[in-house]
Design an enzyme around this catalytic site. Structure first.
Site: not given
Ligand code: NAD
Ligand code: 6OD
Length: 486
Positions: A254, A288
């Protein structure tokens, strides 16, 4: 100051290396916790504990016994609701109301819905004819995939971690969770709940630390992991997918988004303004599924922009636990720097700053926190960087449009494909546009309304796979077909 340890095989433990890192409050930048940084030794111990639990008591439980334990986990989370609210407020600085109404309730729900799902899902079977006329019966069965690595982001840490741990355990797997380095608290607290319920040791493990060359990378590269479920930035997903390729491990991703809000002139105006306000500024835009691109049908454009501006300028900054506070800081100084760099880029690219665009003037000690102003822009070209790139902050750009085809093409002009929110009272148009915007989740006259039985995930650069309801079972189990000659 809190001392946060790893949680391995039912025990809280520091790291052999003695390495620790600090967690600072997003509200005022004070140090609030010291966290053990798991090294390769801790990750290996956690994966081995998870493997051994699969073969032990956990693997021998009946479906009824396993789901009953997960209902008890949900009940314990509910009983300790305030503890989870307090921990997540400390981690994120987000207002109490956001925790109690949006994020923390999903903790218990994420366990309940998947315990229900695994108990009620039917397996498929097919009868086939055979040359001798006696036929054969095919039926499928599901078994756990094994040890699941759960790598989590910081923006809704408890919701997003349990969104994966719930189905993984319901399907009989065991997990090793790597919370974000920015938000270690609720994953550790869930370890206390697991022990209080009597979940067998090794079923739920937590390794704290960072990504590259730390717990995250050590976990995703560990060959004792059978599958990886990850929520985070798209570029991180690329790195994790490369790690998963070694040993051919399945992934569920995700990832990022650059979601469009589409507002037609026939919408319920107040509902649309409120919906776009929530989708752009909830959790200080760190969602997100949030809206950073807003498209408004031209006849209503000026009125809409002014109404959205009024709501943005009415937010109340402050400490999360303070009464009436509706707006919190970003997660960290580092992320604040990233968001402010986009604020500057928007100005450089010629944006009209309708409101915000900078740093709020707050009294000490809040002035030390990761605060930025909620911001609305207009007037940028469609190829501007704040229109193309995920900012993940409290900001959106509003642009007028004239036709349905034009706005669908604008909404689809992105490498992402996570979600959209569409506002219109023309039902035929609502269904039509929802079917044309290339995303995984489309909301009509709503946003972030979640039925956990539905498929959830992103298209394009926003993810791989779908989770939710029976869709989670596809990822968290191995399906076997048995063919019996009659
Ligand atoms: N699609 C969804 O449902 C959803 C939901 C929430 C957040 N997000 C996305 O997450 C991002 C924000 O979160 P973030 O800043 O924590 O993301 P990030 O990718 O910086 O980090 C996410 C996790 O991955 C770990 N990580 C980083 N590099 C890694 C590697 N090389 N190997 C293994 N683990 C690694 C980090 O320590 C952290 O625990 C935004 O882009 C947001 O869009 C998506
Ligand atoms: N996976 C999901 C995304 C939520 C995003 C909140 O930042 C959820 O709602 O289950």
């Amino acid at each position: 100051m809190r001392q946060i340890e790893n949680f391995i095989n039912g025990e809280f433990c520091a790291s052999i290396s003695g390495n620790r890192f600090e967690k600072r409050s997003p509200v005022d930048n004070t140090v609030i916790a010291s966290i053990a940084e798991a090294g390769e030794a801790e990750v290996d111990a956690a994966v081995k504990a998870a493997r051994s639990a699969l073969r032990g008591e956990w693997g021998r439980l009946t479906l009824e016994q396993r789901t009953q334990m997960l209902y008890e986990v949900a009940d314990q989370i509910t009983r300790r609701f305030d503890d989870f609210v307090e921990a997540e407020m400390a981690d994120t600085g987000q207002p109490h109301h956001v925790m109690t109404h949006a994020f923390i309730p999903r903790g218990a729900a994420n366990f309940k819905v998947f315990a229900d799902t695994v108990k009620n899902v039917a397996n498929e079977s097919f009868q086939m004819s055979t040359p001798d006329g006696r036929g054969a019966l095919n039926y499928s069965t599901r078994s756990p995939k094994g040890v699941i690595a759960v790598v989590c982001p910081w923006n809704a840490p408890f919701l997003l971690m349990t969104w994966k741990v719930g189905p993984a355990l319901a399907c009989g797997n065991t997990v090793v969770v790597k919370p974000s380095e920015e938000t270690p608290l609720t994953a550790a607290l869930l370890g206390e709940v697991m022990n209080s319920v009597g979940i067998p040791k090794g079923v739920y493990n937590v390794v704290q630390g960072f990504g590259p060359n730390s717990a995250g990378e050590f976990l995703t590269r560990h060959q004792g992991v059978n599958a990886i479920t990850f929520t985070g930035e798209t570029r991180t997903g690329t790195a994790i997918m490369k790690a998963a390729a070694e040993g051919m491990r399945d992934v569920s991703f995700e990832l990022g988004g650059k979601n469009a809000g589409i507002v037609f002139a026939d919408c319920d105006f107040d509902a649309a303004v409120d919906g776009i306000f929530r989708s752009s500024f909830l959790n200080s835009g760190q969602v997100c599924l949030g809206t950073e691109r807003v498209y408004v049908e031209r006849p209503m454009f000026d009125k809409f922009v002014q109404a959205l501006k009024a709501k943005v300028e009415a937010v109340k900054f402050g400490r999360p636990q303070d009464h009436g506070v509706t707006y919190g800081p970003l997660i960290s100084q580092e992320h604040r720097k990233k968001v402010l760099s986009y604020y500057q880029r928007a100005k450089d690219e010629g944006a009209t700053v309708v409101t915000g665009g900078g740093v709020p003037d707050l009294p000490a000690p809040l002035s030390e926190g990761a605060w930025v102003e909620p911001t609305i822009w207009t007037g940028l070209p469609d190829d501007a960087s704040v229109i193309k790139e995920e900012i993940f902050g409290p900001c959106c750009h509003v642009r007028p449009f004239d036709t349905e085809d034009e706005v669908v093409n604008l909404a689809n002009d992105t490498e992402y494909g996570l979600s959209t929110t569409i506002w219109t009272q023309d039902l035929a148009r609502a269904h039509r546009v929802a079917g044309r915007v290339e995303v995984g989740v489309a909301w009509v006259n709503s946003w972030f309304l979640r039925d956990l039985r539905t498929p959830f995930g992103g298209a394009g650069q926003s993810g791989i796979g779908r989770e939710g309801g029976v869709h989670s079972l596809e990822f968290y189990t191995e399906t076997r077909n048995v063919c019996v000659k009659l």
